[in-house]
Design a protein around this motif. Structure first.
Motif, PDB file in Angstrom:
ATOM      1  N   TYR A  68      32.760  39.977  53.068  1.00 25.92           N
ATOM      2  CA  TYR A  68      33.769  40.620  52.224  1.00 25.92           C
ATOM      3  C   TYR A  68      35.133  40.585  52.908  1.00 25.92           C
ATOM      4  CZ  TYR A  68      30.761  42.557  48.589  1.00 25.92           C
ATOM      5  OH  TYR A  68      29.926  42.700  47.521  1.00 25.92           O
ATOM      6  N   ILE A  69      35.130  40.835  54.190  1.00 27.67           N
ATOM      7  CA  ILE A  69      36.392  40.830  54.934  1.00 27.67           C
ATOM      8  C   ILE A  69      36.952  39.412  55.024  1.00 27.67           C
ATOM      9  CG2 ILE A  69      37.434  41.261  57.195  1.00 27.67           C
ATOM     10  CD1 ILE A  69      35.449  43.609  57.465  1.00 27.67           C
ATOM     11  N   LEU A  70      36.098  38.447  55.355  1.00 29.72           N
ATOM     12  CA  LEU A  70      36.548  37.061  55.505  1.00 29.72           C
ATOM     13  C   LEU A  70      37.080  36.464  54.205  1.00 29.72           C
ATOM     14  CD1 LEU A  70      33.864  35.531  57.873  1.00 29.72           C
ATOM     15  CD2 LEU A  70      36.261  35.970  58.384  1.00 29.72           C
ATOM     16  N   THR A  71      36.442  36.805  53.092  1.00 33.32           N
ATOM     17  CA  THR A  71      36.839  36.219  51.803  1.00 33.32           C
ATOM     18  C   THR A  71      37.747  37.131  50.999  1.00 33.32           C
ATOM     19  OG1 THR A  71      34.890  37.093  50.671  1.00 33.32           O
ATOM     20  CG2 THR A  71      34.706  34.895  51.673  1.00 33.32           C
ATOM     21  N   LEU A  72      38.170  38.227  51.591  1.00 30.02           N
ATOM     22  CA  LEU A  72      39.026  39.213  50.920  1.00 30.02           C
ATOM     23  C   LEU A  72      38.398  39.744  49.628  1.00 30.02           C
ATOM     24  CD1 LEU A  72      42.469  37.461  51.435  1.00 30.02           C
ATOM     25  CD2 LEU A  72      41.455  39.292  52.812  1.00 30.02           C
ATOM     26  N   GLY A  73      37.081  39.878  49.645  1.00 26.43           N
ATOM     27  CA  GLY A  73      36.359  40.454  48.516  1.00 26.43           C
ATOM     28  C   GLY A  73      35.911  39.464  47.460  1.00 26.43           C
ATOM     29  N   LEU A  74      36.280  38.213  47.580  1.00 30.55           N
ATOM     30  CA  LEU A  74      35.894  37.227  46.564  1.00 30.55           C
ATOM     31  C   LEU A  74      34.400  36.924  46.566  1.00 30.55           C
ATOM     32  CD1 LEU A  74      38.874  34.729  46.703  1.00 30.55           C
ATOM     33  CD2 LEU A  74      38.386  36.473  44.985  1.00 30.55           C
ATOM     34  N   ILE A  75      33.721  37.208  47.669  1.00 29.66           N
ATOM     35  CA  ILE A  75      32.278  37.003  47.722  1.00 29.66           C
ATOM     36  C   ILE A  75      31.563  37.920  46.734  1.00 29.66           C
ATOM     37  CG2 ILE A  75      31.793  38.647  49.570  1.00 29.66           C
ATOM     38  CD1 ILE A  75      30.198  35.208  49.280  1.00 29.66           C
ATOM     39  N   SER A  76      32.222  38.993  46.312  1.00 32.23           N
ATOM     40  CA  SER A  76      31.607  39.910  45.349  1.00 32.23           C
ATOM     41  C   SER A  76      31.330  39.220  44.019  1.00 32.23           C
ATOM     42  CB  SER A  76      32.482  41.143  45.133  1.00 32.23           C
ATOM     43  OG  SER A  76      33.696  40.783  44.519  1.00 32.23           O
ATOM     44  N   LEU A  77      32.126  38.218  43.664  1.00 36.45           N
ATOM     45  CA  LEU A  77      31.854  37.460  42.437  1.00 36.45           C
ATOM     46  C   LEU A  77      30.513  36.738  42.539  1.00 36.45           C
ATOM     47  CD1 LEU A  77      35.372  35.890  41.842  1.00 36.45           C
ATOM     48  CD2 LEU A  77      34.359  37.843  40.663  1.00 36.45           C
ATOM     49  N   ILE A  78      30.262  36.119  43.682  1.00 32.01           N
ATOM     50  CA  ILE A  78      29.006  35.410  43.892  1.00 32.01           C
ATOM     51  C   ILE A  78      27.844  36.396  43.943  1.00 32.01           C
ATOM     52  CG2 ILE A  78      27.758  33.833  45.432  1.00 32.01           C
ATOM     53  CD1 ILE A  78      30.251  32.606  44.136  1.00 32.01           C
ATOM     54  N   ILE A  79      28.042  37.522  44.612  1.00 30.04           N
ATOM     55  CA  ILE A  79      26.973  38.521  44.714  1.00 30.04           C
ATOM     56  C   ILE A  79      26.649  39.104  43.351  1.00 30.04           C
ATOM     57  CG2 ILE A  79      26.430  40.817  45.647  1.00 30.04           C
ATOM     58  CD1 ILE A  79      27.882  39.942  48.206  1.00 30.04           C
ATOM     59  N   ASN A  80      27.653  39.402  42.537  1.00 31.40           N
ATOM     60  CA  ASN A  80      27.403  39.923  41.191  1.00 31.40           C
ATOM     61  C   ASN A  80      26.694  38.891  40.330  1.00 31.40           C
ATOM     62  OD1 ASN A  80      28.487  42.397  41.747  1.00 31.40           O
ATOM     63  ND2 ASN A  80      30.503  41.906  40.937  1.00 31.40           N
ATOM     64  N   GLY A  81      27.070  37.623  40.463  1.00 29.91           N
ATOM     65  CA  GLY A  81      26.363  36.566  39.742  1.00 29.91           C
ATOM     66  C   GLY A  81      24.922  36.455  40.185  1.00 29.91           C
ATOM     67  N   ILE A 113      31.079  40.932  32.618  1.00 27.17           N
ATOM     68  CA  ILE A 113      30.374  42.221  32.581  1.00 27.17           C
ATOM     69  C   ILE A 113      31.090  43.240  33.463  1.00 27.17           C
ATOM     70  CG2 ILE A 113      28.240  43.383  33.292  1.00 27.17           C
ATOM     71  CD1 ILE A 113      26.733  40.879  32.351  1.00 27.17           C
ATOM     72  N   THR A 114      31.542  42.811  34.630  1.00 31.64           N
ATOM     73  CA  THR A 114      32.263  43.705  35.523  1.00 31.64           C
ATOM     74  C   THR A 114      33.560  44.196  34.897  1.00 31.64           C
ATOM     75  OG1 THR A 114      31.323  42.568  37.436  1.00 31.64           O
ATOM     76  CG2 THR A 114      33.287  43.903  37.823  1.00 31.64           C
ATOM     77  N   LEU A 115      34.303  43.302  34.260  1.00 32.20           N
ATOM     78  CA  LEU A 115      35.553  43.701  33.602  1.00 32.20           C
ATOM     79  C   LEU A 115      35.306  44.689  32.473  1.00 32.20           C
ATOM     80  CD1 LEU A 115      37.471  40.305  33.485  1.00 32.20           C
ATOM     81  CD2 LEU A 115      37.997  42.308  34.883  1.00 32.20           C
ATOM     82  N   ILE A 116      34.285  44.433  31.662  1.00 28.04           N
ATOM     83  CA  ILE A 116      33.966  45.349  30.555  1.00 28.04           C
ATOM     84  C   ILE A 116      33.518  46.696  31.115  1.00 28.04           C
ATOM     85  CG2 ILE A 116      32.389  45.759  28.638  1.00 28.04           C
ATOM     86  CD1 ILE A 116      32.495  42.716  28.122  1.00 28.04           C
ATOM     87  N   ASN A 117      32.679  46.682  32.163  1.00 29.74           N
ATOM     88  CA  ASN A 117      32.245  47.939  32.791  1.00 29.74           C
ATOM     89  C   ASN A 117      33.428  48.718  33.335  1.00 29.74           C
ATOM     90  OD1 ASN A 117      29.472  47.959  32.382  1.00 29.74           O
ATOM     91  ND2 ASN A 117      29.094  46.675  34.162  1.00 29.74           N
ATOM     92  N   TRP A 118      34.366  48.017  33.943  1.00 25.16           N
ATOM     93  CA  TRP A 118      35.533  48.686  34.516  1.00 25.16           C
ATOM     94  C   TRP A 118      36.397  49.316  33.421  1.00 25.16           C
ATOM     95  CZ3 TRP A 118      40.822  46.885  34.485  1.00 25.16           C
ATOM     96  CH2 TRP A 118      41.668  47.663  35.264  1.00 25.16           C
ATOM     97  N   ILE A 119      36.660  48.560  32.354  1.00 25.35           N
ATOM     98  CA  ILE A 119      37.510  49.066  31.275  1.00 25.35           C
ATOM     99  C   ILE A 119      36.845  50.241  30.565  1.00 25.35           C
ATOM    100  CG2 ILE A 119      38.497  48.498  29.017  1.00 25.35           C
ATOM    101  CD1 ILE A 119      38.969  45.641  30.163  1.00 25.35           C
ATOM    102  N   LEU A 120      35.570  50.092  30.187  1.00 27.78           N
ATOM    103  CA  LEU A 120      34.887  51.185  29.486  1.00 27.78           C
ATOM    104  C   LEU A 120      34.602  52.361  30.415  1.00 27.78           C
ATOM    105  CD1 LEU A 120      32.410  49.283  27.169  1.00 27.78           C
ATOM    106  CD2 LEU A 120      34.549  50.397  26.564  1.00 27.78           C
TER     107      LEU A 120
END
Length: 132
Positions: A68-81, A113-120
């Motif tokens: 997470y630190i190395l990729t500035l959080g972009l790895i979360s996209l892969i983990i969520n997928g 799904i993450t965007l919809i969860n965040w908005i709702l």
């Protein structure tokens, strides 16, 4: 109450993702496949997804903290997928459940799904009462 709201929001988000045709994400409803069975299947898949996110997602996020630190959080996209793909794998043993055709399209679906969860979640999250 929070878990129930989270499951309902997840079910709605998964339903929206199934409507986006290029993502190739489908939900196979309980037989005979009418509207009630589709809603119940979406709620069951959302509950499995919430449990997978809570248990396995937390463990992965703790172990992958340096990434997470190395990729500035972009790895979360892969983990969520991966967590969405894992939910599809867990529900494929039955005749109902989530089907994700391609891992990378699953990553995009997880982002939606993450965007919809965040908005709702902003509007439907139970508010804590302020102490005076």
């Amino acid at each position: 109450m929070r878990f129930l709201i989270r499951v309902i929001i997840n079910a709605f988000a998964i339903w929206v993702v199934t409507l986006i045709d290029p993502l190739q994400v489908d939900v196979i409803p309980f037989p005979p496949g009418e509207t009630l069975q589709m809603v119940l299947t979406l709620l069951a898949v959302a509950a499995v997804f919430a449990i997978v996110n809570t248990i396995i997602g937390t463990v992965i996020k703790i172990v992958a903290f340096p990434l997470y630190i190395l990729t500035l959080g972009l790895i979360s996209l892969i983990i969520n997928g991966f967590l969405l793909w894992l939910t599809a794998w867990l529900t494929h043993w039955w005749q109902w459940g989530l089907r994700v055709e391609d891992f990378w399209l699953g990553v995009v679906a997880a982002l939606v799904i993450t965007l919809i969860n965040w908005i709702l979640g902003i509007f439907l999250r139970p508010q804590l009462k302020k102490k005076r």
